[in-house]
Design an enzyme around this catalytic site. Sequence first.
Site, short mmCIF file in Angstrom:
data_model
loop_
_atom_site.label_atom_id
_atom_site.label_comp_id
_atom_site.label_asym_id
_atom_site.label_seq_id
_atom_site.Cartn_x
_atom_site.Cartn_y
_atom_site.Cartn_z
N ASP A 28 -23.14 -3.80 3.26
CA ASP A 28 -21.93 -4.49 3.18
C ASP A 28 -21.23 -3.98 4.48
OD1 ASP A 28 -22.20 -6.26 1.36
OD2 ASP A 28 -20.89 -5.33 0.06
N SER B 146 -28.91 -0.55 -10.80
CA SER B 146 -29.16 1.04 -10.54
C SER B 146 -28.01 1.68 -9.50
CB SER B 146 -30.45 1.36 -10.05
OG SER B 146 -30.36 0.79 -8.62
#
Length: 209
Positions: free
Chosen positions: A94, A83
């Site tokens: 990250d 998604s």
Amino acid sequence: MAKFLRTSGRAGVRRYVDAAAKLLIRVGVSANAVTVAGTAVVVGASVLLLAPGHLLAGLIVVAASVLTDMLDGAIARVKGTTSRFGALLDSTCDRLADGAIMAGLAFFLLAEDRALGGALALWALIASQMVSYVKARAESLGAECNVGIAERPERLIIAAVAVLLEVLSVPFALEAGIGLLAVLASITVVQRLVFARAVLAAGEEHVDV
């Protein structure tokens, strides 16, 4: 090099990662949960291990967390539940993980009265975040921006090698490695700006015609 690491480097272990992903799916673990858990481990290792100077333990824990970076994508792929929010969450985590690692190393260096190393770590932190920001902003304007000599895999490898050499007591290895990371990340920012400028300018000329 980054594309090579994401394809050839992972191809050899993809079968095992997919097997682990299927096991996690059976017990109800979602890709987003793995993403958040992996990030929490990295942040915790950065604060509790890297910052106080437990570099080897921190390196091992952070390196192990790379598995979660592969698992979340594998879970989404196997379930067929990729998604846009998942992609956003992954990118956000990250950035958080990268920032925590550099901040932990900066704290360690400054606590050791290694001011140059601390300054380089802060430079590397800012430059690394800018690498990702320029890409995201360029792509929001319609310019794909997958260029540069120091994408995330390269930056993580450089940081890991620098920490390992520091553990092995190689003089100034951490400063040199982080300095190299900072310089390469800064070059990547410029590369992406130049590339995006050309792509966006070409698009504007096409619209004018």
